[in-house]
Each structure stands twice: as structure tokens, then as C-alpha cells.
Motif scaffolding. Structure first.
Motif, PDB file in Angstrom:
ATOM      1  N   TRP A  65       0.818  -1.215   0.000  1.00  0.00           N
ATOM      2  CA  TRP A  65       0.000   0.000   0.000  1.00  0.00           C
ATOM      3  C   TRP A  65       0.848   1.261   0.000  1.00  0.00           C
ATOM      4  CZ3 TRP A  65       0.144   3.542   4.037  1.00  0.00           C
ATOM      5  CH2 TRP A  65       0.743   3.119   5.231  1.00  0.00           C
ATOM      6  N   VAL A  66       2.030   1.187   0.620  1.00  0.00           N
ATOM      7  CA  VAL A  66       2.945   2.326   0.612  1.00  0.00           C
ATOM      8  C   VAL A  66       3.520   2.541  -0.781  1.00  0.00           C
ATOM      9  CG1 VAL A  66       5.203   3.084   1.420  1.00  0.00           C
ATOM     10  CG2 VAL A  66       3.541   2.267   3.056  1.00  0.00           C
ATOM     11  N   VAL A  67       3.950   1.460  -1.423  1.00  0.00           N
ATOM     12  CA  VAL A  67       4.514   1.567  -2.771  1.00  0.00           C
ATOM     13  C   VAL A  67       3.451   2.043  -3.755  1.00  0.00           C
ATOM     14  CG1 VAL A  67       5.646   0.293  -4.635  1.00  0.00           C
ATOM     15  CG2 VAL A  67       6.247  -0.184  -2.253  1.00  0.00           C
ATOM     16  N   ASP A  68       2.211   1.633  -3.539  1.00  0.00           N
ATOM     17  CA  ASP A  68       1.101   2.098  -4.361  1.00  0.00           C
ATOM     18  C   ASP A  68       1.001   3.624  -4.308  1.00  0.00           C
ATOM     19  OD1 ASP A  68      -1.197   2.086  -5.929  1.00  0.00           O
ATOM     20  OD2 ASP A  68      -2.524   1.448  -4.300  1.00  0.00           O
ATOM     21  N   ALA A  69       1.001   4.181  -3.103  1.00  0.00           N
ATOM     22  CA  ALA A  69       0.905   5.632  -2.948  1.00  0.00           C
ATOM     23  C   ALA A  69       2.160   6.335  -3.447  1.00  0.00           C
ATOM     24  CB  ALA A  69       0.645   5.973  -1.477  1.00  0.00           C
ATOM     25  N   LEU A  70       3.317   5.762  -3.169  1.00  0.00           N
ATOM     26  CA  LEU A  70       4.578   6.376  -3.604  1.00  0.00           C
ATOM     27  C   LEU A  70       4.650   6.470  -5.124  1.00  0.00           C
ATOM     28  CD1 LEU A  70       7.548   7.317  -3.287  1.00  0.00           C
ATOM     29  CD2 LEU A  70       8.182   4.910  -3.179  1.00  0.00           C
ATOM     30  N   THR A  71       4.359   5.366  -5.815  1.00  0.00           N
ATOM     31  CA  THR A  71       4.473   5.379  -7.287  1.00  0.00           C
ATOM     32  C   THR A  71       3.458   6.337  -7.905  1.00  0.00           C
ATOM     33  OG1 THR A  71       3.085   3.383  -7.364  1.00  0.00           O
ATOM     34  CG2 THR A  71       5.479   3.086  -7.470  1.00  0.00           C
ATOM     35  N   LYS A  72       2.252   6.413  -7.339  1.00  0.00           N
ATOM     36  CA  LYS A  72       1.268   7.363  -7.839  1.00  0.00           C
ATOM     37  C   LYS A  72       1.720   8.796  -7.603  1.00  0.00           C
ATOM     38  CE  LYS A  72      -2.619   8.832  -9.547  1.00  0.00           C
ATOM     39  NZ  LYS A  72      -2.930   8.682 -10.996  1.00  0.00           N
ATOM     40  N   GLY A  73       2.229   9.069  -6.395  1.00  0.00           N
ATOM     41  CA  GLY A  73       2.729  10.405  -6.101  1.00  0.00           C
ATOM     42  C   GLY A  73       3.894  10.785  -6.987  1.00  0.00           C
ATOM     43  N   ALA A  78       6.655  14.190  -9.456  1.00  0.00           N
ATOM     44  CA  ALA A  78       8.115  14.196  -9.611  1.00  0.00           C
ATOM     45  C   ALA A  78       8.524  14.362 -11.075  1.00  0.00           C
ATOM     46  CB  ALA A  78       8.717  12.912  -9.043  1.00  0.00           C
ATOM     47  N   SER A  79       9.682  14.941 -11.263  1.00  0.00           N
ATOM     48  CA  SER A  79      10.224  15.114 -12.615  1.00  0.00           C
ATOM     49  C   SER A  79      11.742  15.047 -12.558  1.00  0.00           C
ATOM     50  CB  SER A  79       9.784  16.465 -13.206  1.00  0.00           C
ATOM     51  OG  SER A  79      10.249  17.550 -12.405  1.00  0.00           O
ATOM     52  N   GLY A  80      12.343  14.752 -13.700  1.00  0.00           N
ATOM     53  CA  GLY A  80      13.788  14.810 -13.841  1.00  0.00           C
ATOM     54  C   GLY A  80      14.550  13.609 -13.352  1.00  0.00           C
ATOM     55  N   MET A  81      13.859  12.548 -12.905  1.00  0.00           N
ATOM     56  CA  MET A  81      14.555  11.403 -12.352  1.00  0.00           C
ATOM     57  C   MET A  81      13.671  10.161 -12.491  1.00  0.00           C
ATOM     58  SD  MET A  81      16.443  11.234  -8.611  1.00  0.00           S
ATOM     59  CE  MET A  81      17.745  12.372  -9.119  1.00  0.00           C
ATOM     60  N   LEU A  82      14.290   9.036 -12.828  1.00  0.00           N
ATOM     61  CA  LEU A  82      13.573   7.774 -12.973  1.00  0.00           C
ATOM     62  C   LEU A  82      13.445   7.084 -11.623  1.00  0.00           C
ATOM     63  CD1 LEU A  82      12.365   5.593 -14.927  1.00  0.00           C
ATOM     64  CD2 LEU A  82      14.659   4.566 -14.960  1.00  0.00           C
ATOM     65  N   LEU A  83      12.230   6.699 -11.263  1.00  0.00           N
ATOM     66  CA  LEU A  83      11.992   5.945 -10.037  1.00  0.00           C
ATOM     67  C   LEU A  83      12.209   4.461 -10.308  1.00  0.00           C
ATOM     68  CD1 LEU A  83      10.885   6.098  -7.063  1.00  0.00           C
ATOM     69  CD2 LEU A  83       8.658   5.511  -8.047  1.00  0.00           C
ATOM     70  N   ILE A 154       3.888  14.645  -2.408  1.00  0.00           N
ATOM     71  CA  ILE A 154       2.535  15.200  -2.358  1.00  0.00           C
ATOM     72  C   ILE A 154       2.489  16.613  -2.940  1.00  0.00           C
ATOM     73  CG2 ILE A 154       1.837  13.787  -0.395  1.00  0.00           C
ATOM     74  CD1 ILE A 154       2.252  16.289   1.381  1.00  0.00           C
ATOM     75  N   ALA A 155       3.598  17.058  -3.518  1.00  0.00           N
ATOM     76  CA  ALA A 155       3.688  18.374  -4.155  1.00  0.00           C
ATOM     77  C   ALA A 155       4.805  18.289  -5.195  1.00  0.00           C
ATOM     78  CB  ALA A 155       3.982  19.455  -3.117  1.00  0.00           C
ATOM     79  N   PRO A 156       4.864  19.253  -6.142  1.00  0.00           N
ATOM     80  CA  PRO A 156       5.902  19.192  -7.185  1.00  0.00           C
ATOM     81  C   PRO A 156       7.296  18.986  -6.602  1.00  0.00           C
ATOM     82  CG  PRO A 156       4.312  20.872  -7.716  1.00  0.00           C
ATOM     83  CD  PRO A 156       3.944  20.373  -6.352  1.00  0.00           C
ATOM     84  N   LEU A 157       8.041  18.053  -7.243  1.00  0.00           N
ATOM     85  CA  LEU A 157       9.333  17.620  -6.721  1.00  0.00           C
ATOM     86  C   LEU A 157      10.299  17.417  -7.870  1.00  0.00           C
ATOM     87  CD1 LEU A 157      11.086  16.379  -4.377  1.00  0.00           C
ATOM     88  CD2 LEU A 157      10.014  14.185  -4.932  1.00  0.00           C
ATOM     89  N   ALA A 263       7.412  18.875   0.181  1.00  0.00           N
ATOM     90  CA  ALA A 263       6.939  18.075  -0.945  1.00  0.00           C
ATOM     91  C   ALA A 263       6.835  16.593  -0.662  1.00  0.00           C
ATOM     92  CB  ALA A 263       7.861  18.285  -2.154  1.00  0.00           C
ATOM     93  N   MET A 264       7.496  16.103   0.399  1.00  0.00           N
ATOM     94  CA  MET A 264       7.537  14.670   0.659  1.00  0.00           C
ATOM     95  C   MET A 264       7.001  14.376   2.053  1.00  0.00           C
ATOM     96  SD  MET A 264      11.286  13.952  -1.029  1.00  0.00           S
ATOM     97  CE  MET A 264      11.855  15.616  -0.636  1.00  0.00           C
ATOM     98  N   LEU A 265       5.864  13.693   2.101  1.00  0.00           N
ATOM     99  CA  LEU A 265       5.248  13.298   3.358  1.00  0.00           C
ATOM    100  C   LEU A 265       5.886  12.003   3.820  1.00  0.00           C
ATOM    101  CD1 LEU A 265       3.024  13.285   5.561  1.00  0.00           C
ATOM    102  CD2 LEU A 265       1.538  12.158   3.882  1.00  0.00           C
ATOM    103  N   HIS A 266       6.517  12.047   5.003  1.00  0.00           N
ATOM    104  CA  HIS A 266       7.175  10.854   5.541  1.00  0.00           C
ATOM    105  C   HIS A 266       6.280  10.217   6.591  1.00  0.00           C
ATOM    106  CE1 HIS A 266      10.541   8.898   8.077  1.00  0.00           C
ATOM    107  NE2 HIS A 266      10.173   8.076   7.107  1.00  0.00           N
ATOM    108  N   ILE A 267       5.735   9.032   6.259  1.00  0.00           N
ATOM    109  CA  ILE A 267       4.852   8.335   7.185  1.00  0.00           C
ATOM    110  C   ILE A 267       5.649   7.793   8.366  1.00  0.00           C
ATOM    111  CG2 ILE A 267       3.312   6.357   7.444  1.00  0.00           C
ATOM    112  CD1 ILE A 267       2.488   6.783   4.543  1.00  0.00           C
TER     113      ILE A 267
END
Length: 304
Positions: A65-73, A78-83, A154-157, A263-267
Motif C-alpha cells: 500500500w505504501v509503494v502504491d501511494a509512492l508510485t502514484k505520487g 516528480a520530474s527529472g529522475m527515474l523511479l 505530495i507536491a511538485p518535486l 513536498a515529501m510526506l514521511h509516514i
């Protein structure tokens, strides 16, 4: 529990015992790092084919569920870098679910060999070293780094833009012990947190990087890079992330979570011991995150 902790601390303070513990940890690490090198090289070749020269590696652990939210976010903000998701999960079911999420979102996925280390921090550090020595060093990217799996955009990164003119980027942490370092008495040991650390590969090529912790110096995962990196450089060489608090209202609860660079919410502790391991709390939290930042719960691939 308190007595047990005191006993363990006293046990580990014995120099002979502590030396044996460090030897055990090193042998487990080396055994793991030497596993499946051909698979790492082949995956590096696959990443090279994407044309990406800036890569963000995420070490996943048992929480689809964390990876689900991370990849969607990441897709949304995000821009300029491959996840790239590298799976260190112990659960086969979690691995299958995480791989499914990555395929659905077009995110490169790699399943690590089974990690023999059970301690969460040591397992994480060993996984990061496996990635560096078996993937990154073959790929030789312009930029590489690591983002915690529960650190959600959760915001432009744009991490690459943040690194402009710097040798790296991340969240600076200070030694948690009274260990005196070689630089100066008023400059305690520091390192970039393993959950947010990025580097220009060329600046550190050939150095014996080590993303494990260094308990003797009070440095958590990533802290063993004190010797090859941070003891040699001023923190001014790095772009440092800011920390803040994000208030969230969940049902009858008002909670605060760490937010990095706005920009990054840390659970935090999503895989173990944290409040999000409780099903009802996790449902409230994920409903809020998806509704507020990620386009609504209908976009989820993993139910919680």
C-alpha cells in the motif's frame, strides 16, 4: 522491557562481545552483497536501455500500500529522475503485489535476493549496498540516490534541480552519541539520512561507499559513509532538505507527520511498529492521502 534493554546495552558494551557482533554483521553483509551479481548487472543493462541517467532507488519492504501511494505520487509530482523500486520484502505475497503495482505504473522493478539480515536498519543498509555495488556501479549514472518507501511525494518535486551545483542532496542527521570525531570538537559526525540521499556518481566513483549504519559513532543507516564521504566534505557541498510538520485530521485524531522540503510526506515506520500498522488507522490515513493529494481512492491499486 527497560531491564532487558539495560542488559543488552551492557552485553554489547563488552569490547570482545561487540567485536564479535560486528564481525557477524560484516559476514552477513558480505554474503548478501555477493549474491546474484549477474542479475544486478542484467538489470543495470535494462535501466541503461531506458536512457535515464538520473535514478531514484526505493527499497520496498513488505508494504504494497505504501509503494502504491509512492508510485502514484511520483507519477503526479516528480520530474527529472527515474523511479526504480528494489524489493527487499520477506513476504512473497508482498513481493507479488509490489511487482504488480510497478508494472501497472510503468516503474522498473527488481526483486533482491532473500536478505538474511532480520534487523530492520541493517537489512535496509545491506540492501542499499547491494544496489550500489551490483547495479549502480555497472550503470555509472549521472546521479543516483535513495528515497524511503514511505516518503510520499505530495507536491511538485524535482530532485535534480535541487542538486544543481552541489555534489549531493538529502536530509542531514547528526550523530546521536557523544563520539568525538576527527574534524573538530564542535563539528559532530553527520550523514545524509538513508531515506533521502542523492549523489553525483562521478564525485564518488572509486570510493568504498557503505550505506550501513555505524552504531559505534551513533550514526544510523547510511552513517558508515562518514569515512569515505562526510568526514572529507563540508555539508555546504550538499543541498540540504528542510524539515517541517504537516498536521492531518483523521477521524477523532489530530496527528502531525514529517514533511521534507514541503513536498515529501514521511509516514515513518510503515513496515513495523508505527501507528499505520493498525488497520483502522491505516485506512483513515490512506483515505486522507489519496483524497487530498493523489486523485482519490479510486486511483488505488492496493486496498487497505
Amino acid at each position: 522491557m527497560r531491564l532487558s534493554k539495560k542488559f543488552v546495552a551492557a552485553f554489547r558494551s563488552n569490547p570482545v562481545i561487540y567485536s564479535l557482533i560486528l564481525t557477524r554483521d560484516w559476514l552477513v553483509y558480505r554474503f548478501f552483497r555477493l549474491m546474484s551479481p549477474a542479475r544486478g548487472r542484467a538489470f543495470a543493462d535494462e535501466l541503461r536501455m531506458t536512457g535515464a541517467s538520473r535514478l531514484c532507488f526505493v527499497v520496498a519492504f513488505n508494504t504494497p500500500w505504501v509503494v502504491d501511494a509512492l508510485t502514484k505520487g511520483w507519477q503526479k509530482y516528480a520530474s527529472g529522475m527515474l523511479l526504480v523500486v528494489v524489493d527487499n520484502s520477506r513476504s512473497p505475497e508482498a513481493r507479488r503485489a509490489i511487482e504488480m503495482v510497478c508494472k501497472a505504473r510503468g516503474v522498473p522493478y527488481f526483486g533482491l535476493p532473500r536478505n538474511p539480515e532480520r534487523h530492520p536498519s541493517r537489512s535496509h543498509g545491506n540492501a542499499m549496498n547491494w544496489i550500489y555495488y551490483n547495479i549502480v556501479r555497472h550503470l555509472k549514472p549521472e546521479t543516483f540516490g535513495f528515497l524511503d518507501h514511505d516518503c510520499l511525494p505530495i507536491a511538485p518535486l524535482d530532485i535534480s534541480a535541487r542538486m544543481a551545483g552541489k555534489t549531493g542532496y538529502g536530509l542531514k542527521l547528526i550523530s546521536a552519541s557523544n563520539y568525538k570525531f576527527t574534524r573538530s570538537a564542535d563539528d559532530p559526525g553527520w550523514f545524509l539520512w538513508a531515506g533521502l540521499c542523492f549523489f553525483r556518481y562521478h564525485d564518488f566513483q572509486g570510493l568504498a561507499l557503505d550505506f550501513r549504519g555505524n552504531g559505534a559513532r551513533g550514526l544510523d543507516t547510511g552513517g558508515s559513509n562518514w569515512d569515505p564521504i562526510y568526514s572529507r566534505l563540508s555539508s555546504d557541498c550538499f543541498e540540504l532538505a528542510s524539515e517541517g510538520e504537516l498536521p492531518i485530521h483523521l477521524g477523532q485524531l489530530d496527528v502531525k507527520y514529517q514533511i521534507l522540503d514541503g513536498a515529501m510526506l514521511h509516514i515513518g515506520k510503515a513496515s513495523y511498529m508505527g501507528p499505520s500498522t493498525a488497520p483502522e488507522y491505516r485506512r483513515l490515513l490512506t483515505d486522507h492521502i489519496w483524497s487530498r493529494y493523489l486523485g482519490g481512492p479510486s486511483e488505488r491499486l492496493i486496498e487497505v
